[in-house]
Scaffold this active site. Structure first.
Site, short mmCIF file in Angstrom:
data_model
loop_
_atom_site.label_atom_id
_atom_site.label_comp_id
_atom_site.label_asym_id
_atom_site.label_seq_id
_atom_site.Cartn_x
_atom_site.Cartn_y
_atom_site.Cartn_z
CE1 TYR A 32 8.76 -9.72 0.89
CE2 TYR A 32 8.47 -7.74 2.22
CZ TYR A 32 8.14 -8.50 1.11
OH TYR A 32 7.20 -8.03 0.22
CG ASN A 81 1.46 -1.47 4.52
OD1 ASN A 81 1.86 -2.60 4.79
ND2 ASN A 81 1.96 -0.38 5.09
CE LYS A 115 1.16 -8.71 2.20
NZ LYS A 115 0.24 -9.40 1.27
CE LYS A 155 -7.07 -10.81 14.14
NZ LYS A 155 -5.86 -10.27 14.75
#
Ligand code: NAD
Length: 325
Positions: free
Chosen positions: A146, A175, A189, A197
């Site tokens: 990548y 990010n 991501k 979660k």
């Protein structure tokens, strides 16, 4: 009115960027394999095209003044570390042909979205690694295909600028996160994955939250509204060299998890499981960004995460309700 093309306009950043450009009066054509998933797109015109073909790239760039090239086959660490050939092939086809089509169709400006994954692995071996300056990129040793592909495309943009006079802009994201981004399915991501979660922990009462590795690996995270503002500023600027676009506040994945849990108002039990972690430590050096644009991202991580968590908790609750019905 400037006629703008956003490739990858069905994706996370492309969708936000399209809305931002429209709010500033630009005419926008969006192109992607898919429409935006979570709300209707705002583009004046949206075409479903597979940019791995030259015909599609020529169609996408017809009559266009400025291109924001965001289309990419990508995802979080789980996806990037396990699909090297697919990523290298698809993204090379998309990137090289979009740029060549832009040249053929006499596009004036071409902004390419690269990544912090271009930086050499040997500078990112410890959790407290020094912030990465743009000039740190050589000698090159990106960790994954990548990053190698993105670095190659950066070079191609520089050659097209020198050889053909197309004004290229090169941005290296660190990010980017926010609402309306992928939160499940394997391409999510880390900020979205942790929000999902923690939301599950809150909704089910099971406090366990899994993360890959010991959670001491570090990154910096930039909220999407800062990202699209920075992209527009860069396009309008005269800065031609690669530029970091991210926050320069380094935080561990465990630290990020703690902030999300606090936002959710619950206590979580972190469970560390084997999985791809990427480089050990990464942060952005924003010296050049401030110099080039007189600007840097300013939305605090906690604020961005609060907005992102609220949106993802709602998605998780709705998905659970649908599954139960
Ligand atoms: P995303 O996956 O949400 O969006 C990318 C879009 O490209 C997707 O909608 C996808 O359908 C589209 N696409 C893929 N293959 C295509 C093809 N053959 N033809 C047309 N469209 C195609 O990703 P994102 O987070 O919005 O990222 C946008 C850009 O920023 C990408 O180039 C990515 O590499 C880069 N980037 C993002 C981050 C980040 O943190 N989000 C970090 C570094 C770099």
């Amino acid at each position: 009115m400037t006629r703008t093309l956003v490739t990858g306009a069905g994706g996370f950043i492309g969708h936000w960027l399209t809305s931002y450009l429209r709010s500033r009066g630009y005419w926008v054509r969006g192109v992607d394999l898919v429409h935006p998933e979570y709300e209707p797109g705002k583009a004046n015109e949206f075409e479903i095209l597979d940019l791995r073909s030259m015909d599609a790239c020529l169609r996408a760039t017809r009559g266009i003044d400025e291109v924001y090239a965001l289309a990419s086959d990508m995802g979080g660490m789980g996806f990037i570390s396990g699909n090297h050939s697919q990523i290298a092939f698809n993204n090379t086809m998309i990137d090289f042909q979009t740029l060549e089509a832009a040249r053929v169709n006499r596009v004036r400006r071409f902004l390419y979205t690269s990544t912090a994954c271009v930086y050499p692995e040997y500078l990112q071996l410890s959790a407290g690694a020094a912030p990465l300056k743009e000039s740190d990129v050589y000698p090159a040793q990106p960790q994954d295909a990548y990053g190698w592909e993105k670095l190659t495309m950066e070079r191609l943009c520089e050659h097209y600028r020198d050889d053909y006079g197309i004004e290229t802009r090169l941005v290296r994201f660190h990010n980017i996160f926010g609402p309306l981004g992928t939160w499940r399915g394997g391409r999510e991501k880390v900020p979205a994955a942790l929000c999902q979660k923690v939301a599950m922990a809150k909704l089910t009462g099971d406090p366990r939250v899994e993360s890959w590795g010991d959670g001491e690996q570090t990154r910096s995270f930039c909220y999407i509204e800062d990202c699209v503002e920075g992209l527009h500023l860069l396009m309008r600027s005269s800065w031609r060299d690669p530029l970091n676009l991210g926050q320069d506040r380094m935080i561990s994945i465990n630290g990020l998890c703690d902030i999300v849990a606090e936002i959710a108002g619950i206590r979580v039990e972190k469970v560390h499981v084997p999985g791809p972690q990427g480089v050990r430590g990464r942060n952005s050096d924003n010296t050049l960004l401030r110099q080039a644009l007189g600007w840097s991202p300013s939305i605090p991580l906690e604020d961005g995460l609060a907005r992102t968590y609220a949106w993802i908790e709602k998605q998780v609750a709705e998905a659970r309700a649908t599954a139960a019905a």
